[in-house]
Structure formats: structure tokens, C-alpha cells
Design an enzyme around this catalytic site. Structure first.
Site, PDB file in Angstrom:
ATOM      1  N   CYS A  77       0.841  -1.203   0.000  1.00  0.00           N
ATOM      2  CA  CYS A  77       0.000   0.000   0.000  1.00  0.00           C
ATOM      3  C   CYS A  77       0.878   1.255   0.000  1.00  0.00           C
ATOM      4  O   CYS A  77       0.658   2.187  -0.781  1.00  0.00           O
ATOM      5  CB  CYS A  77      -0.932  -0.021   1.203  1.00  0.00           C
ATOM      6  SG  CYS A  77      -2.127   1.310   1.202  1.00  0.00           S
ATOM      7  N   CYS A  78       1.910   1.270   0.866  1.00  0.00           N
ATOM      8  CA  CYS A  78       2.821   2.422   0.907  1.00  0.00           C
ATOM      9  C   CYS A  78       3.553   2.579  -0.422  1.00  0.00           C
ATOM     10  O   CYS A  78       3.794   3.704  -0.869  1.00  0.00           O
ATOM     11  CB  CYS A  78       3.839   2.274   2.040  1.00  0.00           C
ATOM     12  SG  CYS A  78       3.225   2.754   3.662  1.00  0.00           S
TER      13      CYS A  78
ATOM     14  N   CYS B  50      -1.298   8.883   6.848  1.00  0.00           N
ATOM     15  CA  CYS B  50      -2.629   8.511   6.375  1.00  0.00           C
ATOM     16  C   CYS B  50      -3.550   8.280   7.583  1.00  0.00           C
ATOM     17  O   CYS B  50      -3.104   7.795   8.636  1.00  0.00           O
ATOM     18  CB  CYS B  50      -2.543   7.240   5.552  1.00  0.00           C
ATOM     19  SG  CYS B  50      -1.649   7.453   4.003  1.00  0.00           S
TER      20      CYS B  50
ATOM     21  N   CYS C 109      -3.656   4.877   9.401  1.00  0.00           N
ATOM     22  CA  CYS C 109      -2.353   4.410   9.903  1.00  0.00           C
ATOM     23  C   CYS C 109      -1.750   5.375  10.915  1.00  0.00           C
ATOM     24  O   CYS C 109      -0.567   5.297  11.234  1.00  0.00           O
ATOM     25  CB  CYS C 109      -1.396   4.216   8.735  1.00  0.00           C
ATOM     26  SG  CYS C 109      -1.978   2.978   7.570  1.00  0.00           S
TER      27      CYS C 109
ATOM     28  N   CYS D 146       8.683   6.612   8.369  1.00  0.00           N
ATOM     29  CA  CYS D 146       7.649   7.115   7.470  1.00  0.00           C
ATOM     30  C   CYS D 146       7.790   6.547   6.065  1.00  0.00           C
ATOM     31  O   CYS D 146       8.873   6.301   5.591  1.00  0.00           O
ATOM     32  CB  CYS D 146       7.773   8.633   7.442  1.00  0.00           C
ATOM     33  SG  CYS D 146       6.878   9.407   6.136  1.00  0.00           S
TER      34      CYS D 146
HETATM   35  S1  SF4 Z   1       0.412   4.897   5.514  1.00  0.00           S
HETATM   36 FE1  SF4 Z   1      -1.211   3.298   5.486  1.00  0.00          FE
HETATM   37  S2  SF4 Z   1      -2.852   4.004   4.084  1.00  0.00           S
HETATM   38 FE2  SF4 Z   1      -1.011   5.297   3.785  1.00  0.00          FE
HETATM   39  S3  SF4 Z   1       0.001   4.389   2.063  1.00  0.00           S
HETATM   40 FE3  SF4 Z   1       0.954   3.465   3.891  1.00  0.00          FE
HETATM   41  S4  SF4 Z   1      -0.253   1.624   4.400  1.00  0.00           S
HETATM   42 FE4  SF4 Z   1      -1.413   2.824   2.861  1.00  0.00          FE
END
Ligand code: SF4
Length: 245
Positions: A119-120, A202, A205, A229
Site C-alpha cells: 500500500c505504501c 494517512c 495508519c 515514514c
Molecule cells: S500509511 Fe497506510 S494508508 Fe497510507 S500508504 Fe501506507 S499503508 Fe497505505
């Protein structure tokens, strides 16, 4: 002169200089330079400083699609207060997000470290790669005392992943200095900072921290060992360690 030699010479020249002096030097030294901003406390300080030095300076931010409403509010306030700023808002590739959430669910990051990294990567790392393409240098709001991972960082250093310079004007500042600057200069800031969110990423998170907890304890709290981060990740999406930063 190699990039590393140029950076070493700059680091020596900039020792003990104020953030404004570092920014003035960096803007004059690099043709293609941009401030990376997630609109946290350090980032809005740098936005105010850079706008006073060069009102039409370049800034980019990553809109992951999962930010808090308060983050969008501070972006809008910054756009109003500094209208000349060249703010580039980077979005993830829509198709990649569609495929990921269709296959693994909208909140896939809670299920495994692998999912969170994916996801990141899709929402942050890939857009960051596009945002920094063609730059000679980028500016960050990192501070040395934020985590152990950052203790070895310098004001000017080589970003070896991207082959460009990374400028960290606030590296020697404390949290107190950041907030003194925000108050003294009436800089717009993210309202979540008033609700015990020292570090804001986000929405799903990031959580508030308790008194005495580490400043970054509210990020990816369900993964106790990973507190860095998504912006400071290697090109394959894995989290950086102290030796890599
Ligand atoms: S911080 Fe969480 S929602 Fe944002 S990109 Fe990373 S995993 Fe995805």
C-alpha cells in the site's frame, strides 16, 4: 566535481547555518529543487520560510487518497496564504490502487507487513519517484531527534537511491523550536497536532499518542518494530534503517 564532493563541500560550508540560510543557499545552488511536504509541523515551517525567500518556490505533496480531513484543510489554508507557491499534488496511479484494493480489501495494510508495504509503495513510493524525477535536490522537514533512524542525518546529504541531493534545513531543530516558529509567524498547521498527533500520515495508519510515548508511536502502531515514514523508504518499498538514511 562529483555530486558527493559537491555535497561534502556544501555540508562543511553550511555547518551552523540557520534553516533560512540553508534554504537560501539550496535555492541558489540547485536549478531544479522542490520541497517535499506532508503538511506536518516541520513542513509548514519550511513552507513559510521558503515562501519568504522565493514566493514561487516549488513544493510537492503526496495525496495518498487516505489523508485526514484536517490535512486537506491545512493544504487549502497554505494555498490561500501563499498563492504564488508552485504546489504539485501527486496522486497514486488509479489502476494500481483499484487492483490492490479489489484484490486485498480497502484496509489491507492491517492484515500483514507485506500488504502495508504494498500500500505504501503504490500510494507513496511510486508517486514520490515521479515527483523527484528531474530534480537536482529535494528538501525535507526531517529532524535528527525524531527517531534513532535519523540521528546520523546531515543538513545536506546524498540521496543515493535517487542520485540527487537531499537538504534537511531543520535537522538540528527541536520540536519546541518548530512550534515557537509556527506561533511567532502565525503559520497554518494541521489541527490534529492539537489532539496529540505529533506525526501525521494517512488516517487509518495514524493515531494520537499518550503522554510519554515516542513522537512517532502513533504511526503503524500495530507493527511495533517499524516506525519510519513511508516517504523515507528505499525504491523497492522496504523501510529504511539507520544505516540507510
Ligand atoms: S500509511 Fe497506510 S494508508 Fe497510507 S500508504 Fe501506507 S499503508 Fe497505505
Amino acid at each position: 566535481m562529483t555530486l558527493q564532493t559537491d555535497i561534502d563541500s556544501a555540508a562543511a560550508q553550511l555547518k551552523g547555518k540557520t534553516p533560512q540560510e540553508v534554504l537560501t543557499w539550496a535555492i541558489g545552488h540547485y536549478k531544479n529543487i522542490s520541497l517535499a511536504s506532508s503538511f506536518g509541523a516541520e513542513d509548514v515551517v519550511l513552507i513559510d520560510m521558503i515562501a519568504k525567500i522565493k514566493p514561487e518556490a516549488h513544493v510537492f505533496t503526496l495525496d495518498t487518497g487516505r489523508l485526514n480531513a484536517e490535512t486537506y484543510e491545512v493544504i487549502a489554508k497554505v494555498q490561500q496564504k501563499y498563492p504564488q507557491l508552485q504546489l504539485r499534488i501527486m496522486f497514486p496511479q488509479a489502476e494500481a490502487v483499484e487492483q490492490m484494493v479489489s484484490a486485498k480489501g480497502i484496509n489491507l495494510f492491517y492484515d500483514s507487513v507485506e500488504n502495508r508495504k504494498q500500500c505504501c509503495y503504490i500510494r507513496k513510493v511510486e508517486p514520490l519517484g515521479r515527483a523527484t524525477q528531474g530534480l537536482d535536490a529535494w528538501i525535507t522537514g526531517l529532524r535528527r531527534d525524531q527517531t534513532a533512524n535519523r540521528s546520523t542525518m546531515e543538513t545536506v546529504e546524498l540521496d543515493s537511491d535517487r542520485g540527487i541531493a537531499k537538504i534537511n534545513p531543520l535537522i538540528d531543530w527541536t520540536n519546541e523550536q518548530v512550534w515557537e516558529y509556527i506561533c511567532a509567524n502565525e503559520v497554518p498547521y494541521n489541527a490534529l497536532h492539537d489532539q496529540n498527533f505529533p506525526s501525521i500520515g494517512c488516517a487509518p495508519c495514524t493515531r494520537a499518542v499518550q503522554a510519554g510515548e515516542d513522537l512517532r508511536a502513533g504511526r503503524w502502531w500495530w507493527e511495533m518494530s517499524n516506525q519510519e515514514c513511508g516517504l523515507h523508504v528505499t525504491s523497492d518499498g522496504s523501510l529504511v534503517r539507520a544505516k540507510d538514511v
